[in-house]
Design a protein around this motif. Structure first.
Motif, mmCIF file in Angstrom:
data_model
loop_
_atom_site.group_PDB
_atom_site.id
_atom_site.type_symbol
_atom_site.label_atom_id
_atom_site.label_comp_id
_atom_site.label_asym_id
_atom_site.label_seq_id
_atom_site.Cartn_x
_atom_site.Cartn_y
_atom_site.Cartn_z
ATOM 1 N N ASP A 102 0.819 -1.214 0.000
ATOM 2 C CA ASP A 102 0.000 0.000 0.000
ATOM 3 C C ASP A 102 0.856 1.268 0.000
ATOM 4 N N ASP A 103 2.142 1.115 -0.239
ATOM 5 C CA ASP A 103 3.050 2.269 -0.370
ATOM 6 C C ASP A 103 2.986 3.239 0.806
ATOM 7 N N ASP A 104 2.820 2.720 2.032
ATOM 8 C CA ASP A 104 2.726 3.669 3.146
ATOM 9 C C ASP A 104 4.001 3.716 3.989
ATOM 10 N N GLY A 105 5.053 3.051 3.515
ATOM 11 C CA GLY A 105 6.331 3.171 4.208
ATOM 12 C C GLY A 105 6.571 2.183 5.340
ATOM 13 N N THR A 106 5.587 1.330 5.626
ATOM 14 C CA THR A 106 5.822 0.259 6.603
ATOM 15 C C THR A 106 5.171 -1.024 6.082
ATOM 16 N N LEU A 107 5.671 -2.148 6.576
ATOM 17 C CA LEU A 107 5.040 -3.427 6.251
ATOM 18 C C LEU A 107 4.112 -3.774 7.405
ATOM 19 N N ASP A 108 2.817 -3.656 7.167
ATOM 20 C CA ASP A 108 1.871 -4.005 8.214
ATOM 21 C C ASP A 108 1.298 -5.395 7.931
ATOM 22 N N ARG A 109 0.353 -5.811 8.779
ATOM 23 C CA ARG A 109 -0.187 -7.172 8.641
ATOM 24 C C ARG A 109 -0.741 -7.432 7.250
ATOM 25 N N LYS A 110 -1.397 -6.415 6.698
ATOM 26 C CA LYS A 110 -2.009 -6.583 5.372
ATOM 27 C C LYS A 110 -0.937 -6.792 4.299
ATOM 28 N N ASP A 111 0.135 -5.998 4.382
ATOM 29 C CA ASP A 111 1.248 -6.179 3.441
ATOM 30 C C ASP A 111 1.825 -7.582 3.571
ATOM 31 N N LEU A 112 2.009 -8.019 4.821
ATOM 32 C CA LEU A 112 2.621 -9.329 5.052
ATOM 33 C C LEU A 112 1.735 -10.446 4.509
ATOM 34 N N GLU A 113 0.424 -10.243 4.645
ATOM 35 C CA GLU A 113 -0.506 -11.239 4.122
ATOM 36 C C GLU A 113 -0.382 -11.330 2.600
ATOM 37 N N GLN A 114 -0.320 -10.175 1.940
ATOM 38 C CA GLN A 114 -0.175 -10.181 0.479
ATOM 39 C C GLN A 114 1.167 -10.772 0.062
ATOM 40 N N LEU A 115 2.174 -10.462 0.852
ATOM 41 C CA LEU A 115 3.506 -10.989 0.589
ATOM 42 C C LEU A 115 3.487 -12.514 0.630
ATOM 43 N N VAL A 116 2.894 -13.060 1.686
ATOM 44 C CA VAL A 116 2.817 -14.513 1.832
ATOM 45 C C VAL A 116 1.994 -15.115 0.687
ATOM 46 N N ASN A 117 0.880 -14.468 0.344
ATOM 47 C CA ASN A 117 0.063 -14.976 -0.762
ATOM 48 C C ASN A 117 0.834 -15.003 -2.078
ATOM 49 N N CYS A 118 1.639 -13.979 -2.317
ATOM 50 C CA CYS A 118 2.459 -13.960 -3.531
ATOM 51 C C CYS A 118 3.437 -15.127 -3.533
ATOM 52 N N SER A 174 -6.635 -19.408 7.327
ATOM 53 C CA SER A 174 -6.453 -18.144 8.048
ATOM 54 C C SER A 174 -5.688 -18.347 9.350
ATOM 55 N N ALA A 175 -5.841 -19.521 9.959
ATOM 56 C CA ALA A 175 -5.086 -19.798 11.191
ATOM 57 C C ALA A 175 -3.588 -19.890 10.900
ATOM 58 N N GLU A 176 -3.259 -20.567 9.793
ATOM 59 C CA GLU A 176 -1.846 -20.707 9.414
ATOM 60 C C GLU A 176 -1.260 -19.337 9.085
ATOM 61 N N MET A 177 -2.038 -18.551 8.352
ATOM 62 C CA MET A 177 -1.593 -17.211 7.957
ATOM 63 C C MET A 177 -1.331 -16.379 9.209
ATOM 64 N N GLU A 178 -2.281 -16.420 10.137
ATOM 65 C CA GLU A 178 -2.179 -15.656 11.387
ATOM 66 C C GLU A 178 -0.897 -16.045 12.134
ATOM 67 N N GLN A 179 -0.653 -17.343 12.218
ATOM 68 C CA GLN A 179 0.521 -17.870 12.918
ATOM 69 C C GLN A 179 1.809 -17.393 12.239
ATOM 70 N N LEU A 180 1.806 -17.455 10.911
ATOM 71 C CA LEU A 180 2.992 -17.076 10.155
ATOM 72 C C LEU A 180 3.294 -15.591 10.343
ATOM 73 N N ILE A 181 2.264 -14.772 10.259
ATOM 74 C CA ILE A 181 2.461 -13.324 10.407
ATOM 75 C C ILE A 181 2.937 -13.000 11.824
ATOM 76 N N GLN A 182 2.347 -13.699 12.790
ATOM 77 C CA GLN A 182 2.795 -13.584 14.169
ATOM 78 C C GLN A 182 4.298 -13.872 14.269
ATOM 79 N N ASN A 183 4.726 -14.965 13.628
ATOM 80 C CA ASN A 183 6.134 -15.362 13.657
ATOM 81 C C ASN A 183 7.025 -14.315 12.992
#
Length: 196
Positions: free
Chosen positions: A123-139, A151-160
């Motif tokens: 989202d070009d906002d200068g930080t990697l937030d949860r949403k960015d990380l989710e898109q990153l993982v999906n890519c 969604s549980a796996e995604m949540e765990q991964l982003i947490q990590n």
């Protein structure tokens, strides 16, 4: 040197002084710049090729390059390197060179990580937030049903990822945090490359 060598006439159209300047401004060798020029020109319609230095190539054509076609971040890469004022992510020859320069073996890992951060900052906002990380993982995992994380796996991964990277614990990863993580992963720089 008449420029009528084995390369054919097209390669000699990049002005000498431009070549020297591009060498100074990028991590690319003379050979790499000439090859990039050739590849860029070939993406243009025949009648525009002699003005390759000033032409812009639409994103759809850039994405046809085999080097990008397989890249899960192809759209973001075009977006980050394009200087288009209309926001259509088209590329000039200089944009194209910048992209190749950052992805070349000679680019420093600081530069690579800076651009990787921008590419992953969806989202070009200068930080990697949860949403960015989710898109990153999906890519990275692909959009197929079978490869998609629950969604549980995604949540765990982003947490990590955040536990590992978010040093100031504000729930996002900033550039220096990202660079810190990258500095500890030796294979990052070698995986972050495009070679024509």
């Amino acid at each position: 040197e008449s420029g009528s060598g084995a390369m054919g006439g097209s390669a000699s159209l990049l002005p000498r002084d431009a070549l020297g300047e591009y060498q100074e401004l990028t991590f690319l060798s003379k050979q790499e710049i000439l090859l990039a020029y050739k590849r860029f020109s070939e993406l243009l319609p025949k009648e525009e090729r002699e003005n390759a230095c000033t032409a812009r190539i639409p994103k759809s054509h850039i994405l046809m390059l085999p080097e990008l076609r397989a890249n899960p971040f192809q759209h973001r890469i075009c977006h980050v390197f394009s200087t288009s004022e209309t926001g259509d992510d088209s590329m000039s020859f200089e944009d194209f060179l910048d992209m190749l320069s950052v992805f070349s073996d000679s680019a420093t890992s600081d530069i690579k990580s800076h651009y990787a951060f921008r590419i992953f900052d969806f989202d070009d906002d200068g930080t990697l937030d949860r949403k960015d990380l989710e898109q990153l993982v999906n890519c990275l995992t692909g959009q197929g049903e079978e490869s998609r994380l629950s969604s549980a796996e995604m949540e765990q991964l982003i947490q990590n990822i955040l536990e590992e990277s978010d040093i100031d614990k504000d729930g996002t990863i900033n550039l220096s945090e990202f660079q810190h993580v990258v500095s500890r992963s030796p294979d990052f720089a070698s995986s972050f490359k495009i070679v024509l």
